[in-house]
Design a protein around this motif. Structure first.
Motif, PDB file in Angstrom:
ATOM      1  N   TYR A  85       0.810  -1.211   0.000  1.00  0.00           N
ATOM      2  CA  TYR A  85       0.000   0.000   0.000  1.00  0.00           C
ATOM      3  C   TYR A  85       0.847   1.266   0.000  1.00  0.00           C
ATOM      4  O   TYR A  85       1.985   1.263   0.446  1.00  0.00           O
ATOM      5  N   ALA A  86       0.245   2.339  -0.457  1.00  0.00           N
ATOM      6  CA  ALA A  86       0.783   3.678  -0.244  1.00  0.00           C
ATOM      7  C   ALA A  86       0.305   4.122   1.138  1.00  0.00           C
ATOM      8  O   ALA A  86      -0.709   3.620   1.638  1.00  0.00           O
ATOM      9  N   PRO A  87       1.012   5.043   1.779  1.00  0.00           N
ATOM     10  CA  PRO A  87       0.619   5.430   3.140  1.00  0.00           C
ATOM     11  C   PRO A  87      -0.808   5.958   3.234  1.00  0.00           C
ATOM     12  O   PRO A  87      -1.525   5.660   4.193  1.00  0.00           O
ATOM     13  N   GLU A  88      -1.242   6.715   2.218  1.00  0.00           N
ATOM     14  CA  GLU A  88      -2.598   7.269   2.250  1.00  0.00           C
ATOM     15  C   GLU A  88      -3.649   6.157   2.259  1.00  0.00           C
ATOM     16  O   GLU A  88      -4.658   6.250   2.961  1.00  0.00           O
ATOM     17  N   GLU A  89      -3.395   5.091   1.489  1.00  0.00           N
ATOM     18  CA  GLU A  89      -4.316   3.959   1.446  1.00  0.00           C
ATOM     19  C   GLU A  89      -4.406   3.277   2.806  1.00  0.00           C
ATOM     20  O   GLU A  89      -5.491   2.942   3.278  1.00  0.00           O
ATOM     21  N   TYR A  90      -3.250   3.069   3.418  1.00  0.00           N
ATOM     22  CA  TYR A  90      -3.226   2.352   4.689  1.00  0.00           C
ATOM     23  C   TYR A  90      -3.861   3.187   5.800  1.00  0.00           C
ATOM     24  O   TYR A  90      -4.637   2.670   6.608  1.00  0.00           O
ATOM     25  N   VAL A  91      -3.533   4.456   5.846  1.00  0.00           N
ATOM     26  CA  VAL A  91      -4.106   5.347   6.859  1.00  0.00           C
ATOM     27  C   VAL A  91      -5.632   5.341   6.760  1.00  0.00           C
ATOM     28  O   VAL A  91      -6.331   5.191   7.769  1.00  0.00           O
ATOM     29  N   GLU A  92      -6.148   5.471   5.547  1.00  0.00           N
ATOM     30  CA  GLU A  92      -7.604   5.466   5.362  1.00  0.00           C
ATOM     31  C   GLU A  92      -8.194   4.103   5.706  1.00  0.00           C
ATOM     32  O   GLU A  92      -9.215   4.014   6.395  1.00  0.00           O
ATOM     33  N   GLY A  93      -7.563   3.046   5.233  1.00  0.00           N
ATOM     34  CA  GLY A  93      -8.081   1.701   5.466  1.00  0.00           C
ATOM     35  C   GLY A  93      -8.133   1.305   6.936  1.00  0.00           C
ATOM     36  O   GLY A  93      -9.021   0.568   7.353  1.00  0.00           O
ATOM     37  N   MET A  94      -7.185   1.812   7.726  1.00  0.00           N
ATOM     38  CA  MET A  94      -7.154   1.495   9.153  1.00  0.00           C
ATOM     39  C   MET A  94      -7.883   2.530   9.999  1.00  0.00           C
ATOM     40  O   MET A  94      -7.953   2.401  11.223  1.00  0.00           O
ATOM     41  N   GLY A  95      -8.409   3.556   9.353  1.00  0.00           N
ATOM     42  CA  GLY A  95      -9.137   4.581  10.092  1.00  0.00           C
ATOM     43  C   GLY A  95      -8.252   5.421  10.997  1.00  0.00           C
ATOM     44  O   GLY A  95      -8.688   5.893  12.051  1.00  0.00           O
ATOM     45  N   MET A  96      -7.002   5.634  10.581  1.00  0.00           N
ATOM     46  CA  MET A  96      -6.061   6.435  11.360  1.00  0.00           C
ATOM     47  C   MET A  96      -6.266   7.922  11.050  1.00  0.00           C
ATOM     48  O   MET A  96      -6.629   8.264   9.919  1.00  0.00           O
ATOM     49  N   PRO A  97      -6.004   8.812  12.004  1.00  0.00           N
ATOM     50  CA  PRO A  97      -6.130  10.248  11.720  1.00  0.00           C
ATOM     51  C   PRO A  97      -5.028  10.771  10.805  1.00  0.00           C
ATOM     52  O   PRO A  97      -5.156  11.829  10.204  1.00  0.00           O
ATOM     53  N   GLY A  98      -3.935  10.048  10.695  1.00  0.00           N
ATOM     54  CA  GLY A  98      -2.817  10.445   9.853  1.00  0.00           C
ATOM     55  C   GLY A  98      -1.694   9.448  10.038  1.00  0.00           C
ATOM     56  O   GLY A  98      -1.780   8.549  10.865  1.00  0.00           O
ATOM     57  N   ARG A  99      -0.610   9.613   9.276  1.00  0.00           N
ATOM     58  CA  ARG A  99       0.494   8.667   9.434  1.00  0.00           C
ATOM     59  C   ARG A  99       1.254   8.918  10.726  1.00  0.00           C
ATOM     60  O   ARG A  99       1.924   8.035  11.254  1.00  0.00           O
ATOM     61  N   TYR A 100       1.176  10.134  11.261  1.00  0.00           N
ATOM     62  CA  TYR A 100       1.634  10.446  12.617  1.00  0.00           C
ATOM     63  C   TYR A 100       0.562  11.332  13.236  1.00  0.00           C
ATOM     64  O   TYR A 100      -0.125  12.086  12.541  1.00  0.00           O
ATOM     65  N   TYR A 101       0.395  11.223  14.545  1.00  0.00           N
ATOM     66  CA  TYR A 101      -0.698  11.939  15.216  1.00  0.00           C
ATOM     67  C   TYR A 101      -0.504  11.825  16.717  1.00  0.00           C
ATOM     68  O   TYR A 101       0.423  11.152  17.193  1.00  0.00           O
ATOM     69  N   SER A 102      -1.369  12.487  17.472  1.00  0.00           N
ATOM     70  CA  SER A 102      -1.297  12.401  18.931  1.00  0.00           C
ATOM     71  C   SER A 102      -2.704  12.348  19.511  1.00  0.00           C
ATOM     72  O   SER A 102      -3.682  12.692  18.841  1.00  0.00           O
ATOM     73  N   PHE A 103      -2.779  11.917  20.756  1.00  0.00           N
ATOM     74  CA  PHE A 103      -4.066  11.851  21.457  1.00  0.00           C
ATOM     75  C   PHE A 103      -3.801  11.909  22.956  1.00  0.00           C
ATOM     76  O   PHE A 103      -2.688  11.636  23.416  1.00  0.00           O
ATOM     77  N   ASP A 104      -4.810  12.281  23.699  1.00  0.00           N
ATOM     78  CA  ASP A 104      -4.724  12.329  25.156  1.00  0.00           C
ATOM     79  C   ASP A 104      -5.529  11.202  25.765  1.00  0.00           C
ATOM     80  O   ASP A 104      -6.578  10.808  25.243  1.00  0.00           O
ATOM     81  N   SER A 105      -5.036  10.684  26.878  1.00  0.00           N
ATOM     82  CA  SER A 105      -5.789   9.727  27.688  1.00  0.00           C
ATOM     83  C   SER A 105      -5.422  10.013  29.139  1.00  0.00           C
ATOM     84  O   SER A 105      -4.245   9.994  29.493  1.00  0.00           O
ATOM     85  N   GLY A 106      -6.437  10.324  29.941  1.00  0.00           N
ATOM     86  CA  GLY A 106      -6.163  10.687  31.326  1.00  0.00           C
ATOM     87  C   GLY A 106      -5.244  11.883  31.387  1.00  0.00           C
ATOM     88  O   GLY A 106      -5.418  12.869  30.667  1.00  0.00           O
ATOM     89  N   ASN A 107      -4.228  11.787  32.214  1.00  0.00           N
ATOM     90  CA  ASN A 107      -3.290  12.897  32.397  1.00  0.00           C
ATOM     91  C   ASN A 107      -2.050  12.783  31.516  1.00  0.00           C
ATOM     92  O   ASN A 107      -1.040  13.432  31.791  1.00  0.00           O
ATOM     93  N   PHE A 108      -2.128  11.979  30.459  1.00  0.00           N
ATOM     94  CA  PHE A 108      -0.982  11.775  29.584  1.00  0.00           C
ATOM     95  C   PHE A 108      -1.309  12.143  28.140  1.00  0.00           C
ATOM     96  O   PHE A 108      -2.450  12.051  27.690  1.00  0.00           O
ATOM     97  N   HIS A 109      -0.268  12.549  27.424  1.00  0.00           N
ATOM     98  CA  HIS A 109      -0.345  12.867  26.006  1.00  0.00           C
ATOM     99  C   HIS A 109       0.473  11.816  25.264  1.00  0.00           C
ATOM    100  O   HIS A 109       1.643  11.578  25.599  1.00  0.00           O
ATOM    101  N   PHE A 110      -0.137  11.165  24.293  1.00  0.00           N
ATOM    102  CA  PHE A 110       0.497  10.082  23.557  1.00  0.00           C
ATOM    103  C   PHE A 110       0.765  10.517  22.122  1.00  0.00           C
ATOM    104  O   PHE A 110      -0.100  11.105  21.477  1.00  0.00           O
ATOM    105  N   ILE A 111       1.969  10.217  21.649  1.00  0.00           N
ATOM    106  CA  ILE A 111       2.414  10.666  20.328  1.00  0.00           C
ATOM    107  C   ILE A 111       2.811   9.458  19.486  1.00  0.00           C
ATOM    108  O   ILE A 111       3.638   8.642  19.905  1.00  0.00           O
TER     109      ILE A 111
END
Length: 200
Positions: A85-111
């Motif tokens: 796959y190309a990265p755009e195909e895989y990101v879309e197919g897996m429902g990822m927000p992007g090829r790199y991204y971040s999110f918060d859970s509780g008091n932590f930030h995950f990258i």
């Protein structure tokens, strides 16, 4: 499983990596065991660190098992995820927000970082459709755009940070020293150990 404690509330998450689900005889059993254990432990989220499964119909049963987990679920791109796959195909197919991204859970930030870039000394190109089967010295780079994003993302949060990547920043990523410098610079700027863990 990993648990990070803070004075307020621990964050609990489960990690799996390099499952290669459709390529090993007991791929379904391994993934099923992981999802069962994560569900029983009532973790806040699960994450796979790459080389998970393909997007074809043969892989659908593995994606169905993954989706059995009722909480938040995250993906990291692995090199073998780019075999077909190309990265755009895989990101879309897996429902990822992007090829790199971040999110918060509780008091932590995950990258989530993406080390699946080629660099020939002149330009960076993302792995796509097995184009990375070249000289090893050209593989596993974090591209400049992503490094700028990482700096900004770190500066925007006051939470302690945890890094996820497929390739080890210290042992595999060819420009990992530059990535580490960004992390250390942010710790100094923040005045405390802001980046506390890195999983790969």
């Amino acid at each position: 499983m990993a648990a990070c404690t803070s004075p307020e509330k621990p964050v609990r998450f489960a990690i799996v990596s390099d499952l290669h689900a459709e390529d090993v005889p007991d791929g379904k059993e391994r993934l099923d065991s992981f999802i069962t254990a994560a569900s029983c432990a009532d973790v806040d989220f699960i994450i796979e660190l790459g080389d998970f499964c393909r997007l074809d119909s043969v892989s659908q049963p593995y994606l169905n098992i993954w989706d059995r987990f009722s909480g938040d679920k995250y993906h990291v791109i692995g090199n073998h995820d780019m075999d077909k796959y190309a990265p755009e195909e895989y990101v879309e197919g897996m429902g990822m927000p992007g090829r790199y991204y971040s999110f918060d859970s509780g008091n932590f930030h995950f990258i989530v970082l993406d080390g699946n870039n080629l660099y020939d000394g002149k330009e960076y190109r993302h792995y796509a459709k097995a184009n990375y089967y070249v000289d090893a010295s050209m593989r596993a780079f974090i591209d400049p755009e992503q490094m700028e994003w990482l700096k900004c993302d770190l500066e925007k949060t006051e939470k302690r940070c945890v890094i996820f990547s497929h390739q080890s920043i210290d042992a595999v990523v060819k420009n990992g020293d530059k990535v580490r410098q960004i992390l250390e610079d942010e710790n100094r700027r923040a005045g405390f150990k802001k980046v506390v863990l890195a999983f790969s």
